[in-house]
Structures are given as structure tokens and as C-alpha cells.
Design an enzyme around this catalytic site. Structure first.
Site, PDB file in Angstrom:
ATOM      1  N   ASP A  62       0.827  -1.215   0.000  1.00 39.53           N
ATOM      2  CA  ASP A  62       0.000   0.000   0.000  1.00 39.53           C
ATOM      3  C   ASP A  62       0.860   1.263   0.000  1.00 39.53           C
ATOM      4  OD1 ASP A  62       0.949  -0.367   2.601  1.00 39.53           O
ATOM      5  OD2 ASP A  62      -0.995  -0.890   3.430  1.00 39.53           O
ATOM      6  N   ASN A 128      -7.509  -2.637  14.598  1.00 39.38           N
ATOM      7  CA  ASN A 128      -8.903  -2.907  14.217  1.00 39.38           C
ATOM      8  C   ASN A 128      -9.027  -4.129  13.303  1.00 39.38           C
ATOM      9  OD1 ASN A 128      -7.820  -1.942  11.855  1.00 39.38           O
ATOM     10  ND2 ASN A 128      -9.310  -0.309  11.531  1.00 39.38           N
ATOM     11  N   HIS A 130      -7.315  -4.658  10.493  1.00 41.22           N
ATOM     12  CA  HIS A 130      -7.088  -4.448   9.049  1.00 41.22           C
ATOM     13  C   HIS A 130      -5.826  -5.172   8.587  1.00 41.22           C
ATOM     14  CE1 HIS A 130      -4.621  -0.400   9.371  1.00 41.22           C
ATOM     15  NE2 HIS A 130      -3.856  -1.436   9.599  1.00 41.22           N
ATOM     16  N   GLU A 135      -9.795  -1.961   5.554  1.00 40.01           N
ATOM     17  CA  GLU A 135     -10.369  -1.639   6.853  1.00 40.01           C
ATOM     18  C   GLU A 135     -11.629  -2.477   7.097  1.00 40.01           C
ATOM     19  OE1 GLU A 135      -8.519   0.018   8.664  1.00 40.01           O
ATOM     20  OE2 GLU A 135      -7.749   1.886   7.798  1.00 40.01           O
TER      21      GLU A 135
HETATM   22  P1  PGA Z   1       2.250  -1.562  12.682  1.00 38.79           P
HETATM   23  O1  PGA Z   1       1.056  -1.528  11.638  1.00 38.79           O
HETATM   24  O2  PGA Z   1       3.181  -2.620  12.266  1.00 38.79           O
HETATM   25  O3  PGA Z   1       2.837  -0.180  12.585  1.00 38.79           O
HETATM   26  O4  PGA Z   1       1.635  -1.838  14.040  1.00 38.79           O
HETATM   27  C1  PGA Z   1       0.483  -2.714  11.227  1.00 38.79           C
HETATM   28  C2  PGA Z   1      -0.728  -2.416  10.390  1.00 38.79           C
HETATM   29  O5  PGA Z   1      -1.399  -1.394  10.631  1.00 38.79           O
HETATM   30  O6  PGA Z   1      -1.007  -3.216   9.502  1.00 38.79           O
END
Ligand code: PGA
Length: 235
Positions: A62, A128, A130, A135
């Protein structure tokens, strides 16, 4: 799901490193890459290793809409800083956040995914649930798309977005179907703040409310956790 729990994120990241090393040894060359906090140690291990990626391709999950590679908040910048500056790849692909022609950018990235079928897709998980920027509520059939970041996501990224006049509200992301198309998925989750999402992903129902729960249906998913992230699991 193959769930592996380690004493700490160093050991879990080491295991991710070993899996990538074995894949390279088997001549697997297409790696879906991730960004964020979770893979930082893993990338450190890759860049300090003598692994040779010159024949390999990396395909990122992404990118924030509106951010270009010169912006230190972009995932282009992150990948340069943590990996590409140190390890040469054959080709590296990341959605272009500066391409405001959605159809054009989405078609371009879908073609890349078709041309470079991923042997491994690295993933994190949001608090959450995702995966990528898919999302809660996202269709399990989604392919590359422009997605609106959830409020929770914008909240957790507040520190990361510091210094930006206007934090991004949208991102280009591989879809859930695009993620599921990879031969193998390796998901990293560390810390107590991830424990609920990890439990919902592994032990909850498969539901669009928890995008990561779809991984229960993937035939080859490895989940690498530290102890804190695993603490709400029943078994
Ligand atoms: P993080 O993010 O590794 O910074 O916790 C993971 C994500 O949001 O997929």
C-alpha cells in the site's frame, strides 16, 4: 493457520528472516512487502545479512494517496530507508500515491500483481484487524483500490503523520483478494495492543468486520507473535 509464539519480537522476527532465507534458497523470487513498526527488526536482519535479492522482486501492499517518494511519510521513503538503500532488488513496486488517476493506477498495480505472482506476502495487522489498508467492512473479493483510512487507523498513525500539514485520508492498497492470492502469508504482530485483533483473527468468526479473519481460509498462513500479542488466545 500455523501459529508460532515467541518470547519476544526479536525471536519472532528471526523466524520471519529464516522463512525468507529458505524461500530464496528455493529460488522463490516474488515477495510482497509490508511497512509499519512490525517489520522494522525483520528489515534490519535482512539488510545486515548477506542474502542476495538481486534476482528478487518486491511488491508492496500500500501507499498513502497524495504522498510521493520524496515525502518522508510515504511508504516509498520507508522502504528506501529500511531496505532498498541497502539491498538491491531486481525490481521494486509500490503503488504511486501521486498518481491521481485512480483507474490508471489501479490497472497498473493489478497488472504488476498478475505479472509477479507473490510467493510470500508479508503482513501486519491493525488494532482494528485491518490487513494492508483493508479496513473493517471491506469486501473479501476486493482487489487493488483506493481506500478511506478508518478513524482508528488515523488515530494510531498520529505519531507517524507528525509534521504533515494534512494527514492522508486515503491510501492505495492491495485488496483482500490480492493478498489471499499469495502462495504463503507471513503475518507479524507484536505487543499487547495487538492482542484483541490477533484473537479475533485466529479464534473469531470469519467476518468482514475483522478483515484479517479471512486468513483462516488461506491454506498457508504463518502467524508470528510475541507473547504479549498472543495473551488473549485460548489455546
Ligand atoms: P504496525 O502496523 O506494524 O505499525 O503496528 C500494522 C498495520 O497497521 O497493519
Amino acid at each position: 493457520m500455523n501459529i508460532q509464539i515467541f518470547a519476544n519480537k526479536e525471536e519472532a522476527s528471526q523466524q520471519a528472516f529464516i522463512l525468507i532465507k529458505e524461500a530464496l534458497d528455493q529460488n522463490k523470487l516474488n515477495f510482497g512487502m509490508m511497512t509499519g513498526e512490525s517489520p522494522k527488526l525483520f528489515y534490519q536482519m535482512l539488510r545486515e545479512s548477506d542474502l542476495d535479492f538481486t534476482q528478487a522482486n518486491s511488491i508492496n501492499l500500500d501507499e498513502f494517496y497524495g504522498l510521493g517518494e520524496e515525502d518522508e511519510h510515504s511508504y516509498h521513503y520507508y522502504m528506501e530507508k529500511h531496505l532498498f538503500k541497502f539491498k538491491q532488488f531486481n525490481q521494486t513496486f509500490i503503488p504511486n500515491g501521486k498518481n491521481y488517476n485512480l483507474i490508471d493506477e489501479i490497472d497498473r498495480y493489478e497488472q504488476i500483481l498478475a505479472d509477479y505472482p507473490r510467493d510470500i506476502q508479508m503482513l501486519g495487522i491493525g488494532v482494528n484487524g485491518h490487513i494492508g489498508f483493508n479496513e473493517p467492512g471491506e469486501s473479501f473479493n476486493s482487489t487493488t483500490h483506493l481506500t478511506r483510512l478508518a478513524e482508528t487507523t488515523i488515530g494510531t498513525y498520529q505519531n507517524y503523520f507528525k509534521g504533515l500539514e494534512r494527514p492522508p485520508e486515503y491510501a492505495y492498497s492491495m485488496g483482500i483478494k490480492s493478498i489471499m492470492d499469495a502462495d504463503q502469508i507471513i503475518l507479524l504482530a507484536f505487543g499487547a495492543h495487538k492482542a484483541k485483533a490477533v484473537r479475533d483473527m485466529i479464534e473469531g468468526p470469519v467476518t468482514r468486520k475483522v478483515p484479517a479473519s479471512i486468513l483462516q481460509n488461506h491454506p498457508n498462513t504463518v502467524i508470528l507473535l510475541d507473547r504479549e500479542a498472543s495473551r488473549l488466545l485460548n489455546s
